[in-house]
Design a protein around this motif. Structure first.
Motif, mmCIF file in Angstrom:
data_model
loop_
_atom_site.group_PDB
_atom_site.id
_atom_site.type_symbol
_atom_site.label_atom_id
_atom_site.label_comp_id
_atom_site.label_asym_id
_atom_site.label_seq_id
_atom_site.Cartn_x
_atom_site.Cartn_y
_atom_site.Cartn_z
ATOM 1 N N ARG A 65 -9.197 7.727 11.049
ATOM 2 C CA ARG A 65 -7.776 7.697 11.430
ATOM 3 C C ARG A 65 -7.557 7.214 12.854
ATOM 4 N NH1 ARG A 65 -4.494 12.758 8.676
ATOM 5 N NH2 ARG A 65 -5.603 12.820 6.683
ATOM 6 N N SER A 66 -8.602 6.786 13.520
ATOM 7 C CA SER A 66 -8.440 6.281 14.885
ATOM 8 C C SER A 66 -8.037 4.813 14.864
ATOM 9 C CB SER A 66 -9.744 6.436 15.678
ATOM 10 O OG SER A 66 -10.025 7.793 15.936
ATOM 11 N N PRO A 67 -7.079 4.442 15.700
ATOM 12 C CA PRO A 67 -6.654 3.041 15.734
ATOM 13 C C PRO A 67 -7.710 2.138 16.352
ATOM 14 C CG PRO A 67 -5.581 4.284 17.477
ATOM 15 C CD PRO A 67 -6.333 5.288 16.640
ATOM 16 N N ARG A 68 -7.527 0.852 16.147
ATOM 17 C CA ARG A 68 -8.458 -0.148 16.702
ATOM 18 C C ARG A 68 -8.420 -0.162 18.220
ATOM 19 N NH1 ARG A 68 -10.379 -3.153 19.618
ATOM 20 N NH2 ARG A 68 -11.312 -5.205 19.292
ATOM 21 N N GLY A 69 -7.238 -0.037 18.814
ATOM 22 C CA GLY A 69 -7.131 -0.077 20.271
ATOM 23 C C GLY A 69 -7.277 -1.489 20.805
ATOM 24 N N ASP A 70 -7.279 -1.590 22.126
ATOM 25 C CA ASP A 70 -7.377 -2.892 22.786
ATOM 26 C C ASP A 70 -8.806 -3.167 23.245
ATOM 27 O OD1 ASP A 70 -4.589 -3.232 22.533
ATOM 28 O OD2 ASP A 70 -4.249 -2.068 24.367
ATOM 29 N N GLY A 71 -9.050 -4.400 23.614
ATOM 30 C CA GLY A 71 -10.342 -4.771 24.177
ATOM 31 C C GLY A 71 -11.408 -4.930 23.115
ATOM 32 N N PRO A 72 -12.616 -5.285 23.554
ATOM 33 C CA PRO A 72 -13.706 -5.520 22.603
ATOM 34 C C PRO A 72 -14.148 -4.244 21.911
ATOM 35 C CG PRO A 72 -14.546 -5.561 24.850
ATOM 36 C CD PRO A 72 -13.053 -5.485 24.957
ATOM 37 N N LEU A 73 -14.580 -4.376 20.661
ATOM 38 C CA LEU A 73 -15.144 -3.246 19.931
ATOM 39 C C LEU A 73 -16.643 -3.246 20.194
ATOM 40 C CD1 LEU A 73 -14.256 -1.005 17.931
ATOM 41 C CD2 LEU A 73 -15.033 -2.490 16.087
ATOM 42 N N ARG A 74 -17.044 -2.385 21.126
ATOM 43 C CA ARG A 74 -18.438 -2.321 21.537
ATOM 44 C C ARG A 74 -18.887 -0.862 21.607
ATOM 45 N NH1 ARG A 74 -20.506 -6.629 24.336
ATOM 46 N NH2 ARG A 74 -22.466 -5.574 23.851
ATOM 47 N N ILE A 75 -20.179 -0.650 21.436
ATOM 48 C CA ILE A 75 -20.732 0.698 21.507
ATOM 49 C C ILE A 75 -20.443 1.317 22.882
ATOM 50 C CG2 ILE A 75 -22.857 2.047 21.513
ATOM 51 C CD1 ILE A 75 -21.984 1.208 18.729
ATOM 52 N N ALA A 76 -20.600 0.532 23.944
ATOM 53 C CA ALA A 76 -20.361 1.057 25.289
ATOM 54 C C ALA A 76 -18.909 1.496 25.457
ATOM 55 C CB ALA A 76 -20.730 0.009 26.331
ATOM 56 N N THR A 77 -17.969 0.702 24.930
ATOM 57 C CA THR A 77 -16.554 1.064 25.007
ATOM 58 C C THR A 77 -16.280 2.346 24.242
ATOM 59 O OG1 THR A 77 -15.995 -1.286 25.119
ATOM 60 C CG2 THR A 77 -14.213 0.236 24.588
ATOM 61 N N MET A 78 -16.930 2.498 23.097
ATOM 62 C CA MET A 78 -16.727 3.695 22.284
ATOM 63 C C MET A 78 -17.285 4.935 22.979
ATOM 64 S SD MET A 78 -17.676 1.611 18.857
ATOM 65 C CE MET A 78 -17.205 2.541 17.412
ATOM 66 N N ALA A 79 -18.338 4.763 23.769
ATOM 67 C CA ALA A 79 -18.848 5.882 24.572
ATOM 68 C C ALA A 79 -17.828 6.286 25.630
ATOM 69 C CB ALA A 79 -20.177 5.497 25.214
ATOM 70 N N ASP A 80 -17.195 5.312 26.255
ATOM 71 C CA ASP A 80 -16.152 5.624 27.232
ATOM 72 C C ASP A 80 -14.994 6.370 26.563
ATOM 73 O OD1 ASP A 80 -17.651 4.315 29.168
ATOM 74 O OD2 ASP A 80 -16.507 2.441 29.022
ATOM 75 N N ASP A 81 -14.693 5.996 25.316
ATOM 76 C CA ASP A 81 -13.636 6.711 24.576
ATOM 77 C C ASP A 81 -13.962 8.196 24.453
ATOM 78 O OD1 ASP A 81 -12.232 4.349 24.129
ATOM 79 O OD2 ASP A 81 -13.012 4.062 22.098
ATOM 80 N N VAL A 82 -15.226 8.509 24.140
ATOM 81 C CA VAL A 82 -15.627 9.907 23.970
ATOM 82 C C VAL A 82 -15.463 10.671 25.283
ATOM 83 C CG1 VAL A 82 -17.540 11.461 23.413
ATOM 84 C CG2 VAL A 82 -17.195 9.372 22.071
ATOM 85 N N ALA A 83 -15.862 10.058 26.385
ATOM 86 C CA ALA A 83 -15.689 10.704 27.684
ATOM 87 C C ALA A 83 -14.216 10.990 27.956
ATOM 88 C CB ALA A 83 -16.276 9.815 28.786
ATOM 89 N N HIS A 84 -13.355 10.061 27.572
ATOM 90 C CA HIS A 84 -11.919 10.243 27.779
ATOM 91 C C HIS A 84 -11.392 11.401 26.930
ATOM 92 C CE1 HIS A 84 -7.840 9.436 28.793
ATOM 93 N NE2 HIS A 84 -7.516 8.819 27.666
ATOM 94 N N VAL A 85 -11.854 11.499 25.686
ATOM 95 C CA VAL A 85 -11.434 12.590 24.816
ATOM 96 C C VAL A 85 -11.879 13.937 25.394
ATOM 97 C CG1 VAL A 85 -11.846 13.673 22.568
ATOM 98 C CG2 VAL A 85 -11.268 11.248 22.701
ATOM 99 N N LEU A 86 -13.104 14.007 25.914
ATOM 100 C CA LEU A 86 -13.567 15.253 26.529
ATOM 101 C C LEU A 86 -12.680 15.625 27.717
ATOM 102 C CD1 LEU A 86 -17.457 14.805 26.439
ATOM 103 C CD2 LEU A 86 -16.034 16.240 24.965
ATOM 104 N N ASP A 87 -12.271 14.624 28.485
ATOM 105 C CA ASP A 87 -11.343 14.892 29.594
ATOM 106 C C ASP A 87 -10.051 15.529 29.070
ATOM 107 O OD1 ASP A 87 -12.935 13.952 31.654
ATOM 108 O OD2 ASP A 87 -12.152 11.909 31.545
#
Length: 258
Positions: A65-87
Protein backbone atom coordinates in the motif's frame (compact mmCIF):
# COMPACT_ATOMS: atom_id res chain seq x y z
CA UNK A 1 10.07 2.13 23.05
CA UNK A 2 8.01 4.98 24.39
CA UNK A 3 4.37 4.54 25.39
CA UNK A 4 3.77 7.52 23.12
CA UNK A 5 4.90 5.57 20.04
CA UNK A 6 1.96 5.70 17.61
CA UNK A 7 0.22 2.41 16.87
CA UNK A 8 -1.09 1.34 13.49
CA UNK A 9 -2.97 -1.94 13.99
CA UNK A 10 -4.04 -3.95 10.94
CA UNK A 11 -4.71 -2.96 8.26
CA UNK A 12 -2.27 -0.18 9.20
CA UNK A 13 -1.88 3.36 7.98
CA UNK A 14 0.48 5.84 6.30
CA UNK A 15 3.56 6.96 8.18
CA UNK A 16 5.25 9.59 6.08
CA UNK A 17 6.02 8.00 2.70
CA UNK A 18 5.21 4.39 3.62
CA UNK A 19 2.37 2.15 4.79
CA UNK A 20 3.00 0.74 8.26
CA UNK A 21 1.30 -1.93 10.36
CA UNK A 22 2.11 -2.45 14.06
CA UNK A 23 1.24 -5.18 16.53
CA UNK A 24 1.97 -5.74 20.21
CA UNK A 25 4.23 -3.88 22.60
CA UNK A 26 7.79 -4.10 23.78
CA UNK A 27 11.15 -3.67 22.04
CA UNK A 28 10.50 -2.78 18.39
CA UNK A 29 11.29 -5.21 15.57
CA UNK A 30 11.00 -3.82 12.04
CA UNK A 31 10.01 -6.31 9.32
CA UNK A 32 11.13 -5.57 5.75
CA UNK A 33 9.76 -7.74 2.94
CA UNK A 34 11.26 -8.74 -0.40
CA UNK A 35 10.75 -7.65 -3.99
CA UNK A 36 7.16 -7.67 -5.23
CA UNK A 37 5.78 -8.47 -1.76
CA UNK A 38 4.44 -6.59 1.24
CA UNK A 39 4.53 -7.04 5.02
CA UNK A 40 2.19 -10.05 4.79
CA UNK A 41 5.13 -12.26 3.76
CA UNK A 42 5.89 -12.48 7.50
CA UNK A 43 2.34 -13.45 8.55
CA UNK A 44 3.28 -17.03 9.50
CA UNK A 45 6.09 -15.71 11.72
CA UNK A 46 4.06 -13.10 13.61
CA UNK A 47 2.82 -15.38 16.43
CA UNK A 48 6.36 -16.41 17.39
CA UNK A 49 8.13 -13.10 16.79
CA UNK A 50 5.43 -10.98 18.41
CA UNK A 51 5.89 -12.38 21.92
CA UNK A 52 7.09 -9.46 24.06
CA UNK A 53 7.84 -7.24 21.05
CA UNK A 54 6.26 -4.50 19.01
CA UNK A 55 6.30 -5.71 15.41
CA UNK A 56 6.48 -2.99 12.77
CA UNK A 57 5.63 -4.19 9.28
CA UNK A 58 6.60 -1.74 6.56
CA UNK A 59 5.56 -1.84 2.91
CA UNK A 60 8.52 -0.53 0.91
CA UNK A 61 7.84 2.22 -1.59
CA UNK A 62 6.10 0.96 -4.76
CA UNK A 63 5.07 -2.18 -2.84
CA UNK A 64 1.89 -3.13 -1.01
CA UNK A 65 0.00 0.00 0.00
CA UNK A 66 2.99 2.33 -0.15
CA UNK A 67 3.06 4.78 -3.04
CA UNK A 68 5.85 4.92 -5.60
CA UNK A 69 7.04 8.35 -4.44
CA UNK A 70 9.52 10.57 -6.24
CA UNK A 71 13.08 9.97 -7.35
CA UNK A 72 14.82 6.75 -8.34
CA UNK A 73 13.63 3.42 -6.98
CA UNK A 74 16.81 2.19 -5.36
CA UNK A 75 17.69 0.02 -2.37
CA UNK A 76 19.63 2.91 -0.80
CA UNK A 77 16.63 5.24 -1.15
CA UNK A 78 14.38 2.64 0.44
CA UNK A 79 16.77 2.43 3.40
CA UNK A 80 16.46 6.18 3.85
CA UNK A 81 12.68 5.73 3.82
CA UNK A 82 12.92 3.32 6.77
CA UNK A 83 15.03 5.78 8.75
CA UNK A 84 12.41 8.46 8.08
CA UNK A 85 9.60 6.18 9.28
CA UNK A 86 11.52 5.44 12.50
CA UNK A 87 11.84 9.20 13.02
CA UNK A 88 8.10 9.68 12.60
CA UNK A 89 7.38 6.81 14.99
CA UNK A 90 9.68 8.38 17.57
CA UNK A 91 12.00 5.35 17.62
CA UNK A 92 15.70 6.22 17.86
CA UNK A 93 16.65 2.61 17.01
CA UNK A 94 15.07 -0.80 16.46
CA UNK A 95 15.94 -4.42 15.79
CA UNK A 96 15.46 -5.28 12.14
CA UNK A 97 14.55 -8.40 10.17
CA UNK A 98 14.86 -8.07 6.41
CA UNK A 99 14.08 -10.72 3.82
CA UNK A 100 15.61 -10.70 0.32
CA UNK A 101 15.44 -7.07 -0.90
CA UNK A 102 14.36 -6.24 2.65
CA UNK A 103 17.65 -7.71 3.83
CA UNK A 104 19.48 -5.57 1.30
CA UNK A 105 17.60 -2.54 2.63
CA UNK A 106 18.61 -3.56 6.15
CA UNK A 107 22.28 -3.70 5.18
CA UNK A 108 22.04 -0.26 3.56
CA UNK A 109 20.26 1.10 6.64
CA UNK A 110 23.03 -0.19 8.92
CA UNK A 111 25.63 1.44 6.67
CA UNK A 112 23.85 4.73 5.99
CA UNK A 113 22.11 5.18 9.37
CA UNK A 114 24.11 3.04 11.82
CA UNK A 115 22.53 4.47 14.97
CA UNK A 116 19.07 3.31 13.89
CA UNK A 117 19.79 -0.44 14.05
CA UNK A 118 20.23 -2.32 17.33
CA UNK A 119 20.43 -5.85 15.94
CA UNK A 120 20.21 -6.97 12.34
CA UNK A 121 18.92 -10.19 10.78
CA UNK A 122 19.14 -10.46 6.99
CA UNK A 123 17.62 -13.41 5.15
CA UNK A 124 18.58 -14.22 1.57
CA UNK A 125 20.38 -10.89 1.13
CA UNK A 126 22.93 -9.92 -1.52
CA UNK A 127 25.34 -7.02 -1.99
CA UNK A 128 25.03 -6.84 -5.78
CA UNK A 129 23.05 -8.75 -8.42
CA UNK A 130 25.94 -11.08 -9.24
CA UNK A 131 25.59 -12.48 -5.73
CA UNK A 132 22.64 -14.53 -6.95
CA UNK A 133 22.97 -17.68 -9.04
CA UNK A 134 23.68 -17.26 -12.75
CA UNK A 135 20.32 -18.71 -13.80
CA UNK A 136 18.46 -16.44 -11.40
CA UNK A 137 20.21 -13.29 -12.58
CA UNK A 138 19.80 -14.21 -16.25
CA UNK A 139 16.08 -14.81 -15.77
CA UNK A 140 15.60 -11.56 -13.87
CA UNK A 141 17.41 -9.50 -16.50
CA UNK A 142 15.44 -11.08 -19.33
CA UNK A 143 12.18 -10.37 -17.49
CA UNK A 144 13.30 -6.81 -16.83
CA UNK A 145 13.90 -6.20 -20.54
CA UNK A 146 10.55 -7.76 -21.50
CA UNK A 147 8.50 -5.86 -18.92
CA UNK A 148 10.34 -2.58 -19.61
CA UNK A 149 9.50 -2.94 -23.31
CA UNK A 150 5.85 -3.69 -22.55
CA UNK A 151 5.70 -0.71 -20.18
CA UNK A 152 6.22 1.62 -23.15
CA UNK A 153 2.71 0.73 -24.31
CA UNK A 154 1.19 -0.32 -20.96
CA UNK A 155 2.19 2.46 -18.51
CA UNK A 156 0.97 0.62 -15.36
CA UNK A 157 3.81 -1.85 -15.94
CA UNK A 158 6.39 0.87 -15.30
CA UNK A 159 6.45 0.15 -11.58
CA UNK A 160 6.75 -3.59 -12.24
CA UNK A 161 9.70 -2.89 -14.53
CA UNK A 162 11.31 -0.80 -11.80
CA UNK A 163 10.92 -3.66 -9.34
CA UNK A 164 12.67 -6.01 -11.76
CA UNK A 165 15.40 -3.38 -12.15
CA UNK A 166 15.98 -3.56 -8.38
CA UNK A 167 16.92 -7.23 -8.76
CA UNK A 168 18.69 -6.85 -12.11
CA UNK A 169 20.92 -3.89 -11.26
CA UNK A 170 20.69 -3.22 -7.53
CA UNK A 171 21.90 -3.12 -4.78
CA UNK A 172 25.41 -1.72 -5.12
CA UNK A 173 26.97 -2.38 -1.72
CA UNK A 174 30.74 -2.58 -1.43
CA UNK A 175 31.95 -5.34 0.91
CA UNK A 176 34.33 -2.85 2.53
CA UNK A 177 31.35 -0.72 3.54
CA UNK A 178 30.09 -3.59 5.69
CA UNK A 179 33.07 -3.14 8.01
CA UNK A 180 31.16 -0.12 9.36
CA UNK A 181 28.29 -2.32 10.52
CA UNK A 182 28.97 -2.62 14.24
CA UNK A 183 25.75 -4.21 15.46
CA UNK A 184 25.11 -7.89 16.17
CA UNK A 185 24.22 -9.41 12.81
CA UNK A 186 22.78 -12.77 11.76
CA UNK A 187 22.90 -13.71 8.07
CA UNK A 188 20.43 -16.46 7.14
CA UNK A 189 20.03 -18.42 3.92
CA UNK A 190 18.28 -21.57 2.81
CA UNK A 191 20.40 -24.54 1.86
CA UNK A 192 19.00 -24.23 -1.68
CA UNK A 193 18.91 -20.43 -1.73
CA UNK A 194 19.22 -18.50 -4.97
CA UNK A 195 21.96 -16.44 -3.28
CA UNK A 196 25.31 -18.11 -3.95
CA UNK A 197 26.90 -19.64 -0.81
CA UNK A 198 30.22 -17.92 -1.45
CA UNK A 199 28.41 -14.59 -1.65
CA UNK A 200 26.75 -15.20 1.70
CA UNK A 201 30.18 -16.01 3.16
CA UNK A 202 31.43 -12.69 1.78
CA UNK A 203 28.68 -10.83 3.62
CA UNK A 204 29.37 -12.67 6.88
CA UNK A 205 33.13 -12.20 6.67
CA UNK A 206 32.75 -8.49 5.86
CA UNK A 207 30.64 -7.63 8.93
CA UNK A 208 32.59 -7.70 12.20
CA UNK A 209 31.32 -10.51 14.40
CA UNK A 210 28.52 -11.55 12.06
CA UNK A 211 27.08 -15.06 12.24
CA UNK A 212 25.79 -17.32 9.50
CA UNK A 213 22.78 -19.64 9.66
CA UNK A 214 21.74 -22.14 6.98
CA UNK A 215 18.28 -23.67 7.04
CA UNK A 216 18.56 -27.22 5.66
CA UNK A 217 16.40 -28.42 2.78
CA UNK A 218 14.95 -24.95 2.24
CA UNK A 219 15.10 -22.49 -0.63
CA UNK A 220 14.96 -18.72 -0.78
CA UNK A 221 11.40 -18.16 0.50
CA UNK A 222 12.12 -18.94 4.13
CA UNK A 223 9.36 -16.74 5.66
CA UNK A 224 6.72 -18.82 3.86
CA UNK A 225 8.52 -22.16 3.32
CA UNK A 226 10.12 -22.53 6.76
CA UNK A 227 8.52 -19.92 9.03
CA UNK A 228 8.85 -21.91 12.26
CA UNK A 229 12.53 -22.66 11.76
CA UNK A 230 13.29 -19.10 10.71
CA UNK A 231 11.29 -17.68 13.63
CA UNK A 232 13.24 -19.86 16.08
CA UNK A 233 16.55 -18.63 14.69
CA UNK A 234 15.48 -14.98 14.78
CA UNK A 235 13.88 -15.15 18.24
CA UNK A 236 16.90 -16.95 19.69
CA UNK A 237 19.29 -14.40 18.26
CA UNK A 238 17.27 -11.41 19.44
CA UNK A 239 16.95 -12.91 22.93
CA UNK A 240 20.72 -12.80 23.50
CA UNK A 241 22.16 -9.97 25.60
CA UNK A 242 23.56 -7.33 23.31
CA UNK A 243 27.17 -7.51 24.63
CA UNK A 244 27.27 -11.27 24.05
CA UNK A 245 26.07 -11.31 20.47
CA UNK A 246 29.38 -10.49 18.76
CA UNK A 247 31.12 -13.83 18.77
CA UNK A 248 31.35 -14.84 15.12
CA UNK A 249 31.00 -18.45 14.06
CA UNK A 250 28.19 -20.36 12.42
CA UNK A 251 24.70 -21.23 13.58
CA UNK A 252 22.97 -24.37 12.45
CA UNK A 253 19.22 -24.70 12.04
CA UNK A 254 18.77 -25.65 15.72
CA UNK A 255 20.47 -22.47 16.85
CA UNK A 256 23.68 -24.03 18.14
CA UNK A 257 27.14 -22.83 17.19
CA UNK A 258 29.63 -25.04 15.42
Amino acid sequence: MSEDTPRFPAPGGPVGPLWVVTRGSGPPLVLLHGNGEDHHVFDKMVPALGVGRMLIGIDSRAHGRSPRGDGPLRIATMADDVAHVLDLLGLPAADLLGFSDGGNIGLELAIRHPARVRRLVVVGANLFPEGTSAWTLTGVRVMHRVVAALARVVPPLLVVAERFALMAHDPEIEPDDLSRVRVPTLVVTGERDLVRPEHTRLIVESIPGARAAVVPRAGHMLPTQAPQRLSALVAGFLAEPLPGALFGGTLEDNGTKT
